[in-house]
Structure formats: C-alpha cells, structure tokens
Design a protein around this motif. Sequence first.
Motif, PDB file in Angstrom:
ATOM      1  N   HIS A 280      76.176  70.461  44.273  1.00 34.33           N
ATOM      2  CA  HIS A 280      75.407  70.518  43.016  1.00 34.33           C
ATOM      3  C   HIS A 280      75.646  69.215  42.265  1.00 34.33           C
ATOM      4  O   HIS A 280      76.707  69.049  41.623  1.00 34.33           O
ATOM      5  CB  HIS A 280      75.869  71.693  42.154  1.00 34.33           C
ATOM      6  CG  HIS A 280      75.653  73.032  42.794  1.00 34.33           C
ATOM      7  ND1 HIS A 280      74.586  73.846  42.468  1.00 34.33           N
ATOM      8  CD2 HIS A 280      76.335  73.701  43.748  1.00 34.33           C
ATOM      9  CE1 HIS A 280      74.650  74.960  43.195  1.00 34.33           C
ATOM     10  NE2 HIS A 280      75.702  74.894  43.987  1.00 34.33           N
TER      11      HIS A 280
ATOM     12  N   GLN B 194      76.806  69.187  38.544  1.00 36.26           N
ATOM     13  CA  GLN B 194      78.117  69.780  38.240  1.00 36.26           C
ATOM     14  C   GLN B 194      79.270  68.790  38.445  1.00 36.26           C
ATOM     15  O   GLN B 194      80.426  69.109  38.182  1.00 36.26           O
ATOM     16  CB  GLN B 194      78.330  71.048  39.094  1.00 36.26           C
ATOM     17  CG  GLN B 194      77.292  72.135  38.793  1.00 36.26           C
ATOM     18  CD  GLN B 194      77.467  73.387  39.638  1.00 36.26           C
ATOM     19  OE1 GLN B 194      78.450  73.527  40.359  1.00 36.26           O
ATOM     20  NE2 GLN B 194      76.502  74.292  39.572  1.00 36.26           N
TER      21      GLN B 194
ATOM     22  N   LEU C 268      83.039  83.619  40.357  1.00 38.10           N
ATOM     23  CA  LEU C 268      81.695  83.042  40.357  1.00 38.10           C
ATOM     24  C   LEU C 268      80.845  83.353  39.120  1.00 38.10           C
ATOM     25  O   LEU C 268      80.394  82.433  38.443  1.00 38.10           O
ATOM     26  CB  LEU C 268      80.944  83.492  41.625  1.00 38.10           C
ATOM     27  CG  LEU C 268      79.480  83.045  41.675  1.00 38.10           C
ATOM     28  CD1 LEU C 268      79.372  81.536  41.794  1.00 38.10           C
ATOM     29  CD2 LEU C 268      78.755  83.715  42.835  1.00 38.10           C
TER      30      LEU C 268
ATOM     31  N   ARG D  88      67.781  79.463  43.133  1.00 41.21           N
ATOM     32  CA  ARG D  88      69.236  79.329  42.897  1.00 41.21           C
ATOM     33  C   ARG D  88      70.031  80.359  43.700  1.00 41.21           C
ATOM     34  O   ARG D  88      70.918  80.011  44.455  1.00 41.21           O
ATOM     35  CB  ARG D  88      69.552  79.477  41.414  1.00 41.21           C
ATOM     36  CG  ARG D  88      71.020  79.322  41.170  1.00 41.21           C
ATOM     37  CD  ARG D  88      71.398  79.135  39.728  1.00 41.21           C
ATOM     38  NE  ARG D  88      72.634  78.387  39.750  1.00 41.21           N
ATOM     39  CZ  ARG D  88      72.872  77.246  39.124  1.00 41.21           C
ATOM     40  NH1 ARG D  88      71.959  76.717  38.364  1.00 41.21           N
ATOM     41  NH2 ARG D  88      74.018  76.627  39.249  1.00 41.21           N
TER      42      ARG D  88
ATOM     43  N   HIS E  79      72.115  80.287  48.103  1.00 42.22           N
ATOM     44  CA  HIS E  79      73.474  80.823  48.240  1.00 42.22           C
ATOM     45  C   HIS E  79      73.421  82.209  48.862  1.00 42.22           C
ATOM     46  O   HIS E  79      72.488  82.973  48.597  1.00 42.22           O
ATOM     47  CB  HIS E  79      74.133  80.944  46.860  1.00 42.22           C
ATOM     48  CG  HIS E  79      74.351  79.643  46.157  1.00 42.22           C
ATOM     49  ND1 HIS E  79      73.440  79.102  45.289  1.00 42.22           N
ATOM     50  CD2 HIS E  79      75.390  78.780  46.200  1.00 42.22           C
ATOM     51  CE1 HIS E  79      73.913  77.959  44.813  1.00 42.22           C
ATOM     52  NE2 HIS E  79      75.101  77.735  45.355  1.00 42.22           N
TER      53      HIS E  79
ATOM     54  N   GLU F 217      78.591  85.157  48.577  1.00 43.37           N
ATOM     55  CA  GLU F 217      79.727  84.327  48.174  1.00 43.37           C
ATOM     56  C   GLU F 217      80.836  85.176  47.550  1.00 43.37           C
ATOM     57  O   GLU F 217      82.021  84.917  47.779  1.00 43.37           O
ATOM     58  CB  GLU F 217      79.224  83.276  47.159  1.00 43.37           C
ATOM     59  CG  GLU F 217      80.273  82.353  46.591  1.00 43.37           C
ATOM     60  CD  GLU F 217      79.689  81.305  45.658  1.00 43.37           C
ATOM     61  OE1 GLU F 217      78.457  81.339  45.404  1.00 43.37           O
ATOM     62  OE2 GLU F 217      80.454  80.446  45.175  1.00 43.37           O
TER      63      GLU F 217
ATOM     64  N   ASP G 191      80.303  71.816  47.793  1.00 44.32           N
ATOM     65  CA  ASP G 191      79.947  72.718  46.685  1.00 44.32           C
ATOM     66  C   ASP G 191      80.537  72.271  45.353  1.00 44.32           C
ATOM     67  O   ASP G 191      81.018  73.088  44.563  1.00 44.32           O
ATOM     68  CB  ASP G 191      80.340  74.173  46.975  1.00 44.32           C
ATOM     69  CG  ASP G 191      79.715  75.131  45.958  1.00 44.32           C
ATOM     70  OD1 ASP G 191      78.595  74.854  45.506  1.00 44.32           O
ATOM     71  OD2 ASP G 191      80.359  76.136  45.609  1.00 44.32           O
TER      72      ASP G 191
HETATM   73  N1  GUN Z   1      75.521  80.742  43.040  1.00 45.08           N
HETATM   74  C1  GUN Z   1      74.490  80.486  42.206  1.00 45.08           C
HETATM   75  N2  GUN Z   1      74.658  79.330  41.580  1.00 45.08           N
HETATM   76  C2  GUN Z   1      75.807  78.809  42.034  1.00 45.08           C
HETATM   77  C3  GUN Z   1      76.511  77.595  41.744  1.00 45.08           C
HETATM   78  O1  GUN Z   1      76.108  76.752  40.946  1.00 45.08           O
HETATM   79  N3  GUN Z   1      77.679  77.420  42.429  1.00 45.08           N
HETATM   80  C4  GUN Z   1      78.167  78.333  43.313  1.00 45.08           C
HETATM   81  N4  GUN Z   1      79.311  78.079  43.941  1.00 45.08           N
HETATM   82  N5  GUN Z   1      77.527  79.463  43.584  1.00 45.08           N
HETATM   83  C5  GUN Z   1      76.364  79.700  42.949  1.00 45.08           C
END
Ligand code: GUN
Length: 422
Positions: A67, A70, A82, A195, A222, A225, A314
């Motif tokens: 990203h 970020q 998260l 996203r 994504h 996660e 990431d």
């Molecule tokens: N899932 C949705 N947005 C993000 C993000 O900006 N970073 C991470 N690690 N997971 C996400």
Amino acid sequence: MIQILKGDICYSTDRNTLITVPDGFLVWENGLCTGVFDRLPDQYSRLPVEDCTGHLVIPGLTDLHIHAPQYAFRGFKMDLELLEWLNSSAFPEEAKYADPDYARNAYSIFVNDMRKSATTRACLFATLHLPATELLMDLLEESGLETFVGKVNMDRNCPDYLCEESAEASAAATIEWLDHISGKYVHTKPILTPRFIPACTDELMTRLAGIQKAYGLPVQSHLSENPEEIAWVQELVPSSASYGDAYDQFGLFGGDVPTIMAHCVHCPEDEAALLKKRGVYIAHCPQSNANLTSGAAPVRAFLDQDQKMGLGSDIAGGTSLSIFRAMAEAIQVSKLRARFTGDGSRPLTMEEAFFLGTKGGGSFFGKAGSFEEGYECDILVLDESRIPHPQKLSLKERLERYIYLSGEDWILHKYVKGAKLF
Ligand code: GUN
Ligand code: FE
C-alpha cells in the motif's frame, strides 16, 4: 543491443533448484536474457563486459502486495488487529491523499525508497483519489520500475471521509481514471482494486466485474487475513461458501482474470481449492501477518498444492520494504507454524523463499524473476561490504547470509528489463 555482466550469479529455475555460477557471465539482448555462462561464448568475446566480479548477481525481486499511501505511517499503532488498525491508522492516513500537495510529498519519499530497494516489480494499492493515484503512477513511471497500480474502490463500512458516495460513483471514478491514463505509461499499468469484501457493496462488485471485462484488467484484493474480518464477510455475503467464493460470485476471483489475493492466512480447504482451480496468486506477507496478529499462513500446504504464490511487504501492515526480509520472515514464520501446530509440516527452505521472492511473484508479470532464456532481465548486484566475512564462502552461503542479514536492501546496481537504473 547485446549486454554482458560478469559476477557471482544465482537464480532459481524452480522452487527447489537454485543455480549458482561463480565468476559467470549473464548475457541479455534487448532486455531479454540469453543465458548464463561459466565461460563467455566466443561470439560475445569482442563486446564490453560490465565487470561485477566478486559481487552476488541475482534477479530483481517482486513485491506482490504493498500500500503506497501507508508508507508514511509504518511502525505506528502496531498493537492493533486488522479492523481496528484500519479505522485508527490506515483510513485517517489514506484520507490525506485528497490533498495533492501531501500526496506529492509523501509519494516522492516512497518512490525514491522503492527505487533504491531490491524490488524491481510491484503491485500497489493507491487510495480512492484520482489525482493522487495518477501522481503515484507518474512517479513510478519515472522511476523505471515495472508496476501495477490500483485506484482503490470502497463504498461501505468505512468512515465518511474515506468512502465513495455510491457504487455508481466509485465505478464512474474508476472509468474516469482508466480513460485518463490510457496510453500514458510504458512501465506502469492499472489493476482493478476492490479494497476487500467488507468495503465493497454487491452493486459495486457487479459494476467492477463489468469494468474488468471491458478493460481486460487484472485484479488485486485481500483474502482471509483475520478471523473477525472473515466472520464479517460471511454476514455481509450470506450466500457465499467462503470469503473467496464471495469474490468468485462476482467473477473477480481469477480464472481468465489474473488475480492476486493478499494474505490467505486462514483459508478453509474449499477456499484453497478454489484459489488453485482459478489460478489466483497468493501474496504471502509474513511481516504484516505477525504485526497485526493475523497469524501464520499455511505456506507449506500452498506449495504442496502447487499454488501460484509470491511475497508481499504489505506496507504498512508490514514495516519493511525489503523483500529479502520477507524471504527470511517467510521462513521464520513457517518454522513457528510448524512447531506450534505440530502438524509435521516442513518449514520453508531458503531455496523456496528465494524462489517466492523472485520467480514465484515475478511470474505475475510474465517471464520475470529468473535468468533463464527469454526472461525479462531484471538484475540486482548486491553489496556485501557491510557484512565482511573471514572465510571463503560458497555462493549459496553468501546468498542465505545476505537474506538474513540485510536489514535494508544494500544494492550496488539495479537493472529492470535490461535497462540500468543505477
Ligand atoms: N484489508 C483491507 N484493507 C487493508 C489494508 O490496508 N491492509 C491490510 N493489511 N489489510 C487490509
Ligand atoms: Fe494489504
């Protein structure tokens, strides 16, 4: 034009095979590798040789998930998981990219560091803002790196200050972005970037699938996660058999569509089978998975399943741009997983981690990440001067040591598609 570089050459042909050629010659023509030779073939004997004798020479590294906006807040608020981290950290920072001056300042710092790093190719998330996203693409194009960049789509479950007005508005902005950048870049390509399911309404996903088809775009997002995130997806898309199936229901999960899903830490069996069936790339991001307490992805199982896979930083879930660090951390995390699950799985080997950071992720870009004939020639000449050693080491020992010891990427020279960046 034929070019030749001499050095201690290492590259992967498959995940178990590391080729090492001490004092070898790498030959490439018009950006494409001809081959690696231990003696220079006669036909090239009159050509100049870039002499990097004594230095490790490897293919460029690929960051499959990062990203860009970020980058400025890496290392902040890392004690959150998260969903809380997104709300308290990622979203407020990304909102700043509504201001083109802020975006120029922050993205310049980011691209400058990317250019100096070991990464030659990357798949990036920008933000939802069009001017800032185009600015990022301009800067990346100038840098000489090969990238895919995504304007982010998000129309629900995010704060008002970082939420598109409607599915229609988000889709219209995406088309405006694509039309505006059409034909503008050589090295920088667009990638469709919903996203994640929690931030995209069904209507938006349907519209994005239409845009994907019309423009023939690859997709990144994504997947699986964090446990809370996964439970939320099941609530939001109750008809889905899995998180992956929620993308698949909209035709945004591989198949004919080149697709990257970041993380895949908690994939149930049917989801892993769908990843495999659809040929979706898994971007394994071990540092982020540790920082955000997401978990340890079942990378050994993914390799056994012959999944397509590469590594991601990431940023800013991860704090380091270095894909060398991602290699070491992928190994370390796999060792912890093997011990704690006690499932008898073998940890990753150094050869496998190197493969993931080079040819594994590079293959998303086509023939990239190796020095085999016909590969696009991305080259790193490594600087080991900060880690002197009292003994003569083999190339494999030096490479493994470099992977574990280089906290930052120490690079002497970098080439992308045969062209020298520095
Ligand atoms: N899932 C949705 N947005 C993000 C993000 O900006 N970073 C991470 N690690 N997971 C996400
Ligand atoms: Fe991410």
